[in-house]
Design a protein around this motif. Structure first.
Motif, PDB file in Angstrom:
ATOM      1  N   SER A  84      14.571  24.279  22.783  1.00 13.07           N
ATOM      2  CA  SER A  84      15.901  24.838  23.032  1.00 13.07           C
ATOM      3  C   SER A  84      16.403  24.474  24.427  1.00 13.07           C
ATOM      4  O   SER A  84      15.649  23.957  25.263  1.00 13.07           O
ATOM      5  N   PRO A  85      17.670  24.776  24.731  1.00 15.46           N
ATOM      6  CA  PRO A  85      18.195  24.533  26.080  1.00 15.46           C
ATOM      7  C   PRO A  85      17.881  25.650  27.065  1.00 15.46           C
ATOM      8  O   PRO A  85      18.248  25.557  28.242  1.00 15.46           O
ATOM      9  N   LEU A  86      17.212  26.700  26.618  1.00 16.17           N
ATOM     10  CA  LEU A  86      16.954  27.842  27.493  1.00 16.17           C
ATOM     11  C   LEU A  86      15.856  27.527  28.499  1.00 16.17           C
ATOM     12  O   LEU A  86      14.892  26.822  28.199  1.00 16.17           O
ATOM     13  N   GLN A 124      23.254  29.858  21.384  1.00 17.90           N
ATOM     14  CA  GLN A 124      24.549  30.546  21.445  1.00 17.90           C
ATOM     15  C   GLN A 124      25.180  30.484  22.832  1.00 17.90           C
ATOM     16  O   GLN A 124      26.344  30.111  22.989  1.00 17.90           O
ATOM     17  N   ALA A 125      24.429  30.842  23.861  1.00 19.19           N
ATOM     18  CA  ALA A 125      24.985  30.875  25.211  1.00 19.19           C
ATOM     19  C   ALA A 125      25.387  29.478  25.689  1.00 19.19           C
ATOM     20  O   ALA A 125      26.418  29.320  26.374  1.00 19.19           O
ATOM     21  N   PHE A 126      24.608  28.467  25.330  1.00 26.39           N
ATOM     22  CA  PHE A 126      24.925  27.096  25.743  1.00 26.39           C
ATOM     23  C   PHE A 126      26.274  26.666  25.174  1.00 26.39           C
ATOM     24  O   PHE A 126      27.115  26.111  25.900  1.00 26.39           O
ATOM     25  N   PHE A 127      26.506  26.924  23.904  1.00 26.12           N
ATOM     26  CA  PHE A 127      27.774  26.503  23.303  1.00 26.12           C
ATOM     27  C   PHE A 127      28.943  27.347  23.795  1.00 26.12           C
ATOM     28  O   PHE A 127      30.058  26.836  23.950  1.00 26.12           O
ATOM     29  N   GLN A 128      28.722  28.611  24.061  1.00 30.51           N
ATOM     30  CA  GLN A 128      29.787  29.444  24.613  1.00 30.51           C
ATOM     31  C   GLN A 128      30.230  28.936  25.982  1.00 30.51           C
ATOM     32  O   GLN A 128      31.418  28.938  26.312  1.00 30.51           O
ATOM     33  N   CYS A 174      19.442  19.392  32.456  1.00 30.53           N
ATOM     34  CA  CYS A 174      18.281  19.746  31.644  1.00 30.53           C
ATOM     35  C   CYS A 174      18.718  20.201  30.252  1.00 30.53           C
ATOM     36  O   CYS A 174      18.116  19.826  29.237  1.00 30.53           O
ATOM     37  N   GLN A 175      19.781  20.982  30.181  1.00 32.95           N
ATOM     38  CA  GLN A 175      20.261  21.480  28.902  1.00 32.95           C
ATOM     39  C   GLN A 175      20.936  20.381  28.089  1.00 32.95           C
ATOM     40  O   GLN A 175      20.838  20.355  26.860  1.00 32.95           O
TER      41      GLN A 175
END
Length: 401
Positions: free
Chosen positions: A299-301, A81-85, A98-99
């Motif tokens: 995940s990208p986290l 969610q945070a990556f796309f936001q 990295c993400q």
């Protein structure tokens, strides 16, 4: 285990990205990622639609922007969610490197319909070849291992540790196959193995060791050799292998990869490999070896954002072993840290003693002395990224800092 960098500098440096056309990140995005897509098309029986979607993805990588993934599984939503936001509509070169890599591999899973069509590994051909290539090395190492007494020996353990570190050179996402790198004082940029040994000797046996696994093939095999030795000598009572939920970074290991390695040992003409496979099966049956996967690892986290369930589980470990380049980068949020930034100051969110084993294949590195940095730069201008240098870092828990 806290999910933030409680003792990091107030002003953290920016994330590494590919905006600089001469950077390793830019090289990866413009050269390595398209190469990986071409390899998938070549090595797999794809439909015309899938091949066309991978071609579209290649064009997006080179000149497009990050777009939302509409086929995320419900359990994944919170991780993305945070990556796309933050980065929807942002160029691959401007979003955090990295993400972006995690996003790229998740897009591939969408194209091959990994979740809908059942387990399928687009990188299986490369992984299988890598395993068959290491049989002579493995037989020789097993011969040496079997000649060792059952008592824990510092010298032999450090030898296995260096073999395990060298195993990280076998990264199939690199454009060229890596040659064997001998781990020496010269190319070991950080070596805290004495602190690790002191910790191991401070207790009779570690209740549980958790290995955050990196690559299948050579590296996973050396993980198994190290783990088998720790169990055989009584230095560890249980070892948990944390593997990727789905294929990623070409060679990253999944639970099916782990099980395929055991089958390979069992079917080998080598008696030594047969015996290794039998021991691993025995360790699994007795639950001295446990296999776990989690979509967070895909995940990208960064690891400063462990989900509560994983954070709670890892906090019960006696020792965390983080393998490889991508895991290392996620520990430190893949930022432009100075090389002399103490690693301990950035890992205070981990409440468990942690060992970091990594061959350098990307720009970020911490915990080095400035003098050591100057020495290796004089030896090799590309020391950060060419997989010829490695590190053995060890950090005590936050309570001991």
């Amino acid at each position: 285990m806290e999910n933030n960098m409680t003792e990091t500098p107030t002003q953290r440096p920016p994330f590494i990205n590919g905006e600089d056309p001469h950077s390793f990140a830019a090289f990866t995005i413009s050269k390595r990622l398209p190469h990986i897509l071409a390899m998938i098309v070549k090595d797999n029986m794809l439909t015309e639609e899938q091949a066309a979607l991978l071609e579209i993805l290649k064009e997006e990588v080179l000149s497009g922007v990050v777009m939302p993934i509409h086929t995320l599984q419900p359990v994944e939503q919170a991780f993305w969610q945070a990556f796309f936001q933050e980065y929807t509509g942002v160029s691959y070169y401007q979003a955090p490197f990295c993400q972006v890599e995690a996003y790229f591999y998740r897009r591939i899973m969408g194209v091959i319909q990994f979740f809908e069509a059942g387990y399928r590994d687009p990188f299986l051909k490369q992984k299988t070849q890598n395993l068959s290539d290491i049989v002579p090395f493995l037989e020789q190492t097993l011969l040496e291992l079997h000649s060792q007494p059952n008592a824990f020996d510092d010298g032999y353990f450090k030898q296995l540790l260096k073999i395990n570190l060298w195993g990280n050179t076998a990264d199939l996402s690199q454009l060229a196959a890596n040659q064997k790198v001998e781990i020496t004082e010269e190319n070991l940029v950080v070596d805290k193995s004495p602190l690790l040994l002191a910790y191991l000797h401070s207790v009779e046996s570690l209740e549980r060791i958790d290995i955050i696994v990196d690559n299948a093939g050579l590296e996973l095999v050396t993980d198994l050799l190290l783990s088998d030795y720790l169990l055989r000598t009584g230095k560890a009572r249980q070892i948990v292998f944390h593997l990727k939920y789905h294929p990623t970074f070409v060679s990253d290991a999944t639970i099916p990869d782990f099980l395929a390695h055991i089958s390979y040992f069992a079917e080998s003409a080598s008696i030594a490999l047969n015996e290794l496979g039998e021991r691993i099966n025995s360790h699994l049956s007795s639950q001295q070896f446990l296999l776990k996967d989690h979509l967070f690892w895909n995940s990208p986290l960064h690891f400063t954002q462990f989900p509560p369930d994983l954070s709670q589980y890892l906090s019960q470990s006696s020792l965390l072993i983080f393998k490889g380049d991508a895991n290392y980068r996620r520990l430190f949020e893949d930022r432009h840290w100075p090389i002399d930034q103490p690693s301990e100051s950035l890992l205070s969110y981990l409440s468990v003693p942690s060992l970091l084993l990594r061959i350098l294949k990307s720009a970020m590195v911490v915990g080095m002395s400035t003098e050591k940095g100057q020495q290796v730069a004089a030896l090799d201008a590309h020391w950060r990224t060419n997989a010829k240098f490695g590190l053995i870092d060890f950090c005590e828990s936050a309570d001991d800092l």
